[in-house]
Structures are given as C-alpha cells and as structure tokens.
Design an enzyme around this catalytic site. Structure first.
Site, short mmCIF file in Angstrom:
data_model
loop_
_atom_site.label_atom_id
_atom_site.label_comp_id
_atom_site.label_asym_id
_atom_site.label_seq_id
_atom_site.Cartn_x
_atom_site.Cartn_y
_atom_site.Cartn_z
CG ASN A 9 0.33 94.25 -12.66
OD1 ASN A 9 0.39 93.03 -12.75
ND2 ASN A 9 -0.81 94.93 -12.83
CE LYS A 11 -1.06 95.47 -16.33
NZ LYS A 11 -1.84 96.46 -17.07
CG HIS A 95 -5.03 95.83 -12.02
ND1 HIS A 95 -5.55 95.90 -13.29
CD2 HIS A 95 -3.84 96.49 -12.06
CE1 HIS A 95 -4.70 96.56 -14.06
NE2 HIS A 95 -3.67 96.93 -13.34
CD GLU A 97 -5.16 95.08 -16.87
OE1 GLU A 97 -4.48 94.15 -16.37
OE2 GLU A 97 -4.63 96.07 -17.43
CB SER A 213 1.17 104.83 -19.85
OG SER A 213 0.18 104.06 -20.50
P1 PGA Z 1 0.89 99.97 -17.68
O1 PGA Z 1 0.08 99.12 -16.58
O2 PGA Z 1 2.10 100.53 -16.98
O3 PGA Z 1 1.25 98.96 -18.74
O4 PGA Z 1 -0.02 101.02 -18.16
C1 PGA Z 1 -0.06 99.58 -15.25
C2 PGA Z 1 -0.97 98.66 -14.47
O5 PGA Z 1 -1.97 98.20 -15.01
O6 PGA Z 1 -0.71 98.38 -13.28
#
Ligand code: PGA
Length: 254
Positions: A9, A11, A95, A97, A213
């Site tokens: 992803n 983003k 998601h 977010e 993460s």
């Molecule tokens: P991250 O994001 O690996 O940077 O924590 C994961 C995600 O939001 O899909």
C-alpha cells in the site's frame, strides 16, 4: 498452508518517476506466483501507467480506495468501473486511514465492497481496532462489528473473492507491531466470525493478511503464524529491496 498474498500500500507517497521506477523493478523480478501472490496499490494518478508496466508480470495492481457509484456528479471521486478500465484487478476498501480521516463508516465499506465486486474487482477489506479499544478489551467487538456490518448482504460466493486485512490501528506506521500471537488470535476470531456467517469452506479459504509496521525483521515470525496468510505492507513497500525481502519470507513459508 494457503498461498500467501503480499500487498504494498503505497499510500500518498512517491513522485511519478519513483512510482514507475518501483513498478519496473518489481516487473524485472522473477516472482514465483505458484508460491506467493503480490499486489501493489499506488496512488490513483499512477495507476494507468503502472498497469501498463506490470501488464505481463505476475504483480497485481489495485487502487487504495474507490467510490460506490459507477459515474455521476461526485467531484473528486473515482469509480470501480474506471479502475477496471485502466487495468486494476484489486482495490483496498475501508483502510483505517479512510475510516478515521475521511469518516468512512461500516455501511459505506459495505456499499463499496458490493460496488467493487459488481465491477469484477477483488477487494482487500481492512478491519482493526484502535489503541483505546484494545486497552478497553473491545477488539473482538469492534472487529466483529466491522465484519458483520461490512459484509452484510454479501453471499458466500462474493466473500470468497475478498481478502481481509487485519490492521490494528495502533500498529500502522508506528513501528509497533502486534505480537505474532496477538495477531494470530484476532485472525482466528475473524475466521470464526466468517464461518458463523458464511460457509465453512469460505472461512477456510479466505486469505487474512496482517498489516501494521510489517518489515523484514518481523515478517518471518508474523507470516509463520498458522492463521496469517499474507501482509498488507505500507512503509516497507516503498523500497523494492524491503518489499521483495518480505515477499521472499512469504515464499519460504508457503
Ligand atoms: P505500515 O502501513 O506498514 O506503514 O504500518 C500498513 C498499512 O497501513 O496498510
């Protein structure tokens, strides 16, 4: 063990040159798709070019979001039909977010899932609890509601086309990861919930990714859990090296 699914992803990151460069690097890799599925989820504006670059590769391309209507007066939105048109096969829905910054509700997630499926897209549906919800012992309740409201009215056949991503909100972009045991416990709960609402076969075959993460240091342990069938990777998917290392970890475990 099911074939793992590692999704990147991206983003709202990368310049056009960086995004296309990353796609070209992934295209040049020989990826054993018998062992692991891979997908990338770039920003909307890069999708058409990246679908073109990856057209003959084994890497799926999807969007990070879509709107639930096919077309019309929805300024700033992109439909599933448009995503299909440029060559996407997948889309991330719900998601955290989107849920927290853009106020997406379970009912919107439900409508978007139905719309995505009607355009032949395969959704990755995200679920996960916030830190305060975990602290208050509400993880099962929150994730249970996200599943029952988000999947309302879908048939077993439709649910089979989904991937679920369990992403504890407190682990996204924070460097804090759920322990493999914590993640596996919620994955088991998700599979049991799907089993109670749909057919056992659907629950056993659906892939449940962990996200939050994920990096090369924790990938082996997380992906080694019996109920974890892949990862939704944010930060570590922006570099070909770290993303491909996670893909290799999945390949070793499949
Ligand atoms: P991250 O994001 O690996 O940077 O924590 C994961 C995600 O939001 O899909």
């Amino acid at each position: 063990m099911k074939k793992q699914f590692i999704a990147g992803n991206w983003k709202m990151n990368l310049t056009m040159d960086e995004a296309l460069g990353l796609a070209r690097k992934l295209c040049d890799e020989s990826i054993n798709s018998d062992v692991v599925d891979i997908g990338v989820f770039p920003a909307f504006v890069f999708l058409r070019d990246i679908c073109e670059i990856l057209r003959d590769s084994k890497v799926y391309v999807g969007a990070q979001n879509m709107y639930l209507e096919e077309s019309g007066a929805f300024t700033g939105e992109v439909s599933g039909a448009m995503l299909r048109d440029v060559g996407c096969t997948h889309v991330i829905i719900g998601h955290s977010e989107r849920r927290t910054i853009f106020q997406e509700t379970n009912s919107m997630v439900n409508s978007k899932l139905k719309a995505a499926l009607s355009f032949g897209l395969k959704p990755i549906m995200c679920v996960g609890e916030k830190q305060e919800e975990r602290d208050a012992d509400q993880t099962s309740e929150v994730v249970g509601n996200q599943l029952s409201e988000g999947l309302a009215g879908l048939t077993s056949e439709q649910v089979k086309k989904l991937t679920i991503a369990y992403e504890p909100v407190w682990a996204i972009g924070t460097g804090k990861t759920a322990t493999p045991e914590q993640a596996n416990e919620v994955h088991t709960f998700i599979r049991d919930t799907i089993k109670s609402k749909f057919e056992n076969d659907t629950a056993q075959n659906i892939r449940i990714q962990y996200g939050g993460s994920v990096n090369i240091k924790n990938a082996d342990e997380l992906l080694g859990q019996p109920e974890i069938d892949g990862a939704l990777v944010g930060g570590a998917s922006l570099e070909p090296g770290s993303f491909l290392d996670i893909v290799s970890a999945a390949g070793r475990l499949s």
